[in-house]
Design an enzyme around this catalytic site. Structure first.
Site, PDB file in Angstrom:
ATOM      1  N   GLU A  73      -8.668  56.921  -7.978  1.00 38.26           N
ATOM      2  CA  GLU A  73      -8.904  58.183  -8.686  1.00 38.26           C
ATOM      3  C   GLU A  73      -8.653  59.369  -7.769  1.00 38.26           C
ATOM      4  O   GLU A  73      -8.248  60.436  -8.227  1.00 38.26           O
ATOM      5  CB  GLU A  73     -10.320  58.231  -9.269  1.00 38.26           C
ATOM      6  CG  GLU A  73     -10.563  57.215 -10.380  1.00 38.26           C
ATOM      7  CD  GLU A  73      -9.777  57.478 -11.672  1.00 38.26           C
ATOM      8  OE1 GLU A  73      -8.936  58.392 -11.710  1.00 38.26           O
ATOM      9  OE2 GLU A  73     -10.004  56.744 -12.645  1.00 38.26           O
ATOM     10  N   TYR A  87     -10.190  55.655  -3.928  1.00 39.55           N
ATOM     11  CA  TYR A  87      -8.769  55.755  -3.578  1.00 39.55           C
ATOM     12  C   TYR A  87      -7.922  55.981  -4.825  1.00 39.55           C
ATOM     13  O   TYR A  87      -7.149  56.929  -4.886  1.00 39.55           O
ATOM     14  CB  TYR A  87      -8.354  54.469  -2.865  1.00 39.55           C
ATOM     15  CG  TYR A  87      -6.963  54.490  -2.299  1.00 39.55           C
ATOM     16  CD1 TYR A  87      -6.647  55.321  -1.221  1.00 39.55           C
ATOM     17  CD2 TYR A  87      -5.967  53.673  -2.817  1.00 39.55           C
ATOM     18  CE1 TYR A  87      -5.363  55.339  -0.685  1.00 39.55           C
ATOM     19  CE2 TYR A  87      -4.687  53.683  -2.288  1.00 39.55           C
ATOM     20  CZ  TYR A  87      -4.386  54.516  -1.219  1.00 39.55           C
ATOM     21  OH  TYR A  87      -3.110  54.522  -0.690  1.00 39.55           O
TER      22      TYR A  87
END
Ligand code: UDP
Length: 330
Positions: A157, A155
């Site tokens: 990155e 989520y």
């Protein structure tokens, strides 16, 4: 004193008659946004894969296409509000590869569409781009402290990569895209099994279970009521001259989990005990938005206190639990 560049922003005048495409519109924040857009006179189309969204979140008359943001052919619209991605740690870690794809490939699909159609894009990013922050409160200029290979990275990155892509489309293709970084948001229509602390504590208190603390209760978060968040998103969609704008949206009032639990106990009238387990790996220890930029460019600040917002959310969960036949203690 901040400059109010848009003191008289007239949302009804801006959105009346506009075509607005909302991927993820059947979800928690998305459905509140769609409701407001309809009330403002916009023509709304929703795309949702119903991974975390629910048809019941939206009025019957809303046009919903079932599909995936990574691969669907997207309609031409004046504006695209992209809310298509699971956002609760429990949900986004269930299918981490799918989460990364929704975030990055979803953004790519939207940006390509916007490049061809000229749509304005408001792409929901997140306070998770700051990771476990070493700066407090977090301003938009902070680059964050993210573990790129941990369980939250799909989520965090994913959203960071989507931000990169957006800024390159703004610079290279002159797409009018804006990036709200949404901090913890709560309110009616959160999924009962959302797994987040606000919904967990409320549901646990209302059903006579122990409140599940991950850690000793000193972790902090800053909670924004959903209608305040929607107001800010609509304002960000309506202001001119903000291509490439990155802006924190959230309520800067910061609470420890212990304080949150006390408020939930008082509002539900349930003296629920607590259970304690370890903090999840890479769980941010604290979080609080610096919202001065939002004040300046949107003339916005949240209005609903946590007390008031929790009262409305508790009422909502009470009726949902009754509807679903879950027994509540006398
Ligand atoms: N949390 C908790 N009990 C729960 C759910 C979450 O103590 O039942 C903690 C979680 O570890 C984190 C904070 O509450 O420190 C906020 O978690 P949430 O999942 O609501 O949001 P996020 O981590 O995305 O800010």
């Amino acid at each position: 004193m901040s400059k109010n560049l848009y003191p008289a922003l007239d949302l009804a005048r801006f959105y009346q008659g506009k075509s607005v495409f909302v991927p993820g519109g059947a979800g928690f924040i998305g459905s509140h946004l769609v409701e407001r857009l309809l009330a403002l006179g916009a023509r709304v189309q929703v795309l949702d894969n119903f991974q975390t969204g629910r048809r019941e979140n939206l009025p019957q008359e809303v046009e919903i296409v079932e599909g995936c943001i990574t691969s669907a052919t997207l309609p031409a619209a004046d504006l695209i509000f992209n809310l298509a991605c699971p956002a609760s740690p429990v949900h986004y870690q269930r299918d981490p590869i799918g989460t990364w794809k929704s975030s990055v490939l979803g953004a790519l699909n939207i940006l390509e569409t916007a490049r061809q159609t000229g749509a304005r894009v408001i792409h929901s990013s997140t306070s998770e781009v700051y990771g476990d922050p070493l700066e407090h409160p977090q301003a938009e200029t902070y680059w964050g402290n993210v573990n790129p290979v941990g369980r939250r990275a799909c989520y965090d990155e994913g959203k960071r990569a989507a931000e990169t892509l957006i800024m390159d489309y703004v610079r290279v293709h002159h797409v009018d895209a804006r990036i709200p970084r949404i901090f913890n948001t709560y309110g009616p229509r959160m999924a009962i099994d959302d797994g987040r602390v606000v919904s967990n504590f409320i549901v646990q208190a209302l059903t006579g279970q122990a409140l599940t603390f991950y850690g000793d209760g000193t972790t902090t978060r800053s909670f924004c009521y959903v209608t305040d968040m929607v107001e800010a998103l609509l304002r960000l969609g309506a202001v001119d001259g903000q291509a490439g704008c990155i802006v924190n949206l959230g309520n800067p009032a910061e609470f420890s989990l212990t304080e949150l639990a006390q408020m939930v106990r008082r509002i539900t009238g349930c003296d629920a005990p607590k259970s304690q387990s370890d903090r999840p790996v890479d769980d941010p220890k604290m979080r609080k938005p610096d919202i001065s930029l939002a004040g300046e460019i949107l003339n916005w600040a949240p209005r609903i206190s946590l007390d008031k917002g929790l009262e409305m959310t508790v009422q909502h969960f009470k009726s949902r639990l009754v509807e679903s036949g879950v027994k509540q203690p006398e």
